[in-house]
Design an enzyme around this catalytic site. Structure first.
Site, short mmCIF file in Angstrom:
data_model
loop_
_atom_site.label_atom_id
_atom_site.label_comp_id
_atom_site.label_asym_id
_atom_site.label_seq_id
_atom_site.Cartn_x
_atom_site.Cartn_y
_atom_site.Cartn_z
N GLU A 34 0.79 -1.10 0.01
CA GLU A 34 -0.12 -0.01 0.04
C GLU A 34 0.78 1.42 0.01
O GLU A 34 1.77 1.30 0.68
CB GLU A 34 -0.74 -0.01 1.10
CG GLU A 34 -1.46 1.18 1.47
CD GLU A 34 -2.52 1.15 2.64
OE1 GLU A 34 -2.91 0.09 3.10
OE2 GLU A 34 -2.71 2.31 3.23
N GLU B 198 -2.48 11.26 3.28
CA GLU B 198 -3.84 10.83 4.32
C GLU B 198 -3.93 12.25 5.12
O GLU B 198 -2.83 12.71 5.59
CB GLU B 198 -3.34 9.83 5.15
CG GLU B 198 -3.59 8.41 4.42
CD GLU B 198 -3.32 7.38 5.64
OE1 GLU B 198 -4.24 6.86 6.10
OE2 GLU B 198 -2.20 6.98 6.12
#
Length: 305
Positions: free
Chosen positions: A169, A174
């Site tokens: 990932e 974020e």
């Protein structure tokens, strides 16, 4: 000094079509705004554009994007994802954007959630390109603007097609509601979840997440580098990753855009447990007032040349 720039293959093809049309006495069909934006992006980068969505239409391009539904739930998040124009919207224009934008919006909608264990008060939007587009090595970037609101959790990231975290990932961006910084991270076998390899970038010169920024990753065979507005924010070589576990970044990955609210990552930062995991009542009230949303001007991916 006179210089000559070679056309990349797609641009050369466009030029040839226009020339043939003129020679035949036929006016070439005008490019759409999205096609013009993509062509200009490719010309400016000097690289091959292999995927783009300029979000200049009035609905999601289902040949590129899937919509995640209500049965998906991770990280104690406080929303259910739905395929709805309430949560996935489009604006023909937005301040500071180049044409249209994709809007992912959380909505207060108690009683709609079909998962009894979750029973979320909120719905929101999450889209991905799994099965429609993935790539191995290159540059992925998106121009994004977000709200200043504690406990929201928008993200732009890449995920492998196999089991997590075995196929890796890459979290390009974020954001958990502290407007002065965003995070980046890698997750793989031996370095996932709380043990992921991560870092923060703190904005300077009075800027924050409420301004437009280009969030990008340069993914190479032996190093992964993250950028915000072309400023390098984190560089992770393969040798560093292998100190923690297996390198999981030699396989195809697809794109994800989502707007979560609450959950374990915001909670780890803000410590909030009530009334929602990781999210205060003030943010819930702003969602009820339809004040919070994530805007995406465009998404582009270039080959790893």
């Amino acid at each position: 000094m006179k210089t000559t720039q070679l056309l990349t293959a797609p641009l050369a093809a466009l030029a040839l079509l226009a020339l043939n049309a003129c020679q035949e006495g036929v006016d070439p069909a005008p490019q759409t705004e999205a096609e013009l934006d993509a062509t200009q992006a490719q010309a400016g980068s000097g690289r091959t554009l292999i995927f783009s969505d300029e979000f200049s239409g009035d609905s999601l391009d289902r040949t590129k994007w899937n919509v995640v539904g209500m049965d998906f739930w991770v990280n104690e998040e406080e929303q259910a994802y739905t395929d709805s124009t309430d949560t996935i919207q489009f604006l023909s224009e937005a301040e500071g954007a180049d044409g249209g934008v994709l809007v992912l919006r959380p909505v207060y909608r108690p009683g709609v959630d079909t998962l009894e264990d979750r029973n979320a008060d909120f719905i929101s939007g999450r889209v991905n390109t799994r099965g429609t587009f993935d790539f191995t090595y290159g540059r992925a970037e998106a121009r994004i603007r977000m709200p200043d609101a504690t406990g929201v959790w928008p993200a732009f990231w890449l995920l492998g097609n196999g089991d997590w975290p075995d196929t890796g990932e890459i979290d390009i961006m974020e954001y958990i509601g502290e407007a002065d910084w965003t995070g980046t991270a890698l997750h793989g076998p031996g370095y996932s979840g709380d043990a992921g390899i991560d870092d923060r970038y703190y904005f300077t010169d009075g800027s924050d997440v409420t301004d437009w920024h280009v969030y990008a990753v340069e993914w190479e065979a032996d190093v992964i580098s993250f950028y915000i507005d072309d400023t390098l924010t984190m560089r992770i070589p393969k040798t560093n990753v292998e100190f923690f576990g297996q390198w999981a970044f030699d396989n195809p990955k697809f794109l994800i855009l989502n707007f979560a609210v609450g959950g374990i990552f915001p909670k780890k930062i803000n410590g909030i447990e009530e009334p929602y995991v990781g999210m205060p009542q003030e943010t819930a009230d702003r969602i009820k007032a339809d004040e919070l949303f994530m805007e995406v001007d465009w998404v582009r991916v270039y080959s790893g040349e």
